[in-house]
Design an enzyme around this catalytic site. Structure first.
Site, PDB file in Angstrom:
ATOM      1  N   HIS A  99       0.805  -1.226   0.000  1.00 20.62           N
ATOM      2  CA  HIS A  99       0.000   0.000   0.000  1.00 20.62           C
ATOM      3  C   HIS A  99       0.839   1.277   0.000  1.00 20.62           C
ATOM      4  CE1 HIS A  99      -3.348  -2.596   0.250  1.00 20.62           C
ATOM      5  NE2 HIS A  99      -3.474  -2.695   1.545  1.00 20.62           N
ATOM      6  N   HIS A 169      -9.776   1.662   0.679  1.00 16.69           N
ATOM      7  CA  HIS A 169      -9.746   0.512   1.576  1.00 16.69           C
ATOM      8  C   HIS A 169     -10.862   0.590   2.618  1.00 16.69           C
ATOM      9  CE1 HIS A 169      -7.755  -2.692   3.905  1.00 16.69           C
ATOM     10  NE2 HIS A 169      -6.929  -2.848   2.894  1.00 16.69           N
ATOM     11  N   GLU A 298     -11.759  -3.608  -2.968  1.00 17.30           N
ATOM     12  CA  GLU A 298     -10.723  -2.666  -3.389  1.00 17.30           C
ATOM     13  C   GLU A 298     -10.505  -2.740  -4.897  1.00 17.30           C
ATOM     14  OE1 GLU A 298      -7.192  -3.499  -0.884  1.00 17.30           O
ATOM     15  OE2 GLU A 298      -8.586  -4.679   0.273  1.00 17.30           O
TER      16      GLU A 298
HETATM   17  C1  BGC Z   1      -4.493  -6.644   1.570  1.00 18.52           C
HETATM   18  C2  BGC Z   1      -4.258  -7.478   2.794  1.00 18.52           C
HETATM   19  C3  BGC Z   1      -3.666  -6.626   3.871  1.00 18.52           C
HETATM   20  C4  BGC Z   1      -4.608  -5.491   4.149  1.00 18.52           C
HETATM   21  C5  BGC Z   1      -4.075  -4.555   5.167  1.00 18.52           C
HETATM   22  C6  BGC Z   1      -5.452  -5.564   1.926  1.00 18.52           C
HETATM   23  O1  BGC Z   1      -5.626  -4.735   0.837  1.00 18.52           O
HETATM   24  O2  BGC Z   1      -4.988  -7.399   0.488  1.00 18.52           O
HETATM   25  O3  BGC Z   1      -3.414  -8.567   2.504  1.00 18.52           O
HETATM   26  O4  BGC Z   1      -3.428  -7.346   5.040  1.00 18.52           O
HETATM   27  O5  BGC Z   1      -4.880  -4.788   2.972  1.00 18.52           O
HETATM   28  O6  BGC Z   1      -5.109  -3.886   5.765  1.00 18.52           O
END
Ligand code: BGC
Length: 333
Positions: A99, A169, A298
């Protein structure tokens, strides 16, 4: 449009509203804080998880409601080659970069422009080298509420070739809280990307087996309670589903509240994540947020696409415009 200052410098909370919806967003992380709607029993529901204070958004991982960038999801081993040059980005999730790195867009304070009663545009200049990514990137993320649809419009431009894959998210729970298993999910997809024990996508797509197949609507618990090895390795759903249809590719429905959420997007897929790593931390109004207590839809380009496709759409060329959108429509069924 109403807005108020929060406890963090330069950070404001904005309210987008109409007759049936109240949406709270903040320029901290261009984050969706709350979405209040009237459910099928005339109760007011907040359909996204979050914290009570902006300080908590800054303190915790989990990316609740936040914008993900420059690059959503993982970059294998925190390195990639672009135009023959290798770049290193922060490794912050096992051996990979997640991210956008340690200080990705979820943790940045954006500028803001209010546009009428139901629209706010957040903007950010991410300097050349920010979290290791090349190019000065001008980003805008616009939230707009129109009737029962909340849309998020992502735009970006860079002065050098770079990588961009912007997403949101939000952790949805159409009953406000509790386990997500009784929610029913439909995803117009036949294929997904399996992940390894660190959540990194494999290079090959796989046809959905019975447990992970949501092409006909079914309760999420049927997947979570199965012994499917792809679900076991991810501790739940945490996989990109590649859309087979453009129209309403994802719907989420709660028989309890009678609410249905419909996702549409310009992106080709969505990472479907059942909040497997929520850890009982304290959320809004002191309610604990447990694993599999929500679902994130997402929409984005394929995670780690730079290592899969030499012509990846996540490569933003100098002077070109990145332009994508996702919308969520809430209605009673
Ligand atoms: C991911 C997860 C990750 C999470 C963190 C998601 O977008 O796919 O693997 O643990 O974000 O909050």
């Amino acid at each position: 449009m109403e807005y108020r200052k929060t406890e963090k410098d330069g950070v404001y909370v904005f309210l987008l509203k109409n007759e049936s919806n109240q949406v709270y967003v903040t320029n901290y992380g261009a984050t969706l804080l709350s979405w209040l709607v009237i459910d099928g029993h005339n109760n007011l529901q907040d359909i996204v998880l979050g914290y009570d204070t902006i300080e908590d958004y800054a303190r915790y991982d989990g990316y609740l409601g936040a914008c993900l960038g420059r690059v959503a999801n993982r970059i294998a081993e925190g390195r990639f080659v672009l135009d023959g040059q290798e770049y290193k980005v922060p490794v912050n999730n096992g051996p990979n970069s997640l991210h956008g790195g340690v200080q990705g867009f979820s943790y940045k304070t954006f500028g803001y422009d209010m546009i009428g009663d139901s629209c706010v545009r957040f903007s950010l200049v991410s300097p050349d080298g920010d979290q290791g990514y090349p190019g000065t990137l001008h980003v805008s993320i616009t939230y707009r509420l129109e009737n029962d649809t909340l849309s998020i419009h992502y735009q970006a431009q860079s002065d050098a070739d770079t990588l961009v894959n912007l997403s949101n998210h939000a952790y949805f729970n159409l009953d406000g809280a509790c386990a997500i298993g009784e929610h029913c999910l439909r995803i117009a997809a036949e294929k997904f990307a399996p992940v390894d024990e660190n959540g990194l996508v494999s290079k090959e797509l796989k046809v959905l087996g019975e447990a992970m197949d949501f092409s006909s609507e079914k309760p999420i618990r049927e997947a979570l309670g199965s012994n499917d090895s792809d679900i076991a390795i991810a501790k739940g759903l945490d996989h990109p589903y590649v859309f087979a249809s453009k129209k309403d590719p994802v719907t989420l429905y709660s028989p309890k509240s009678g609410l249905e959420l419909v996702l549409n997007t310009s992106y080709p897929l969505a990472q479907i994540y059942t909040a497997n790593y929520l850890d009982g931390r304290c959320g809004k109004h002191g309610v604990q947020m447990e694993a599999q207590g929500a679902i994130c839809l997402e929409a984005q380009y394929m995670p780690d696409d730079i290592h899969r496709d030499p012509h990846s759409k996540t490569i933003l060329r100098k002077g070109e415009t990145y332009d994508e959108w996702t919308s969520f429509t809430i209605r009673k069924r």
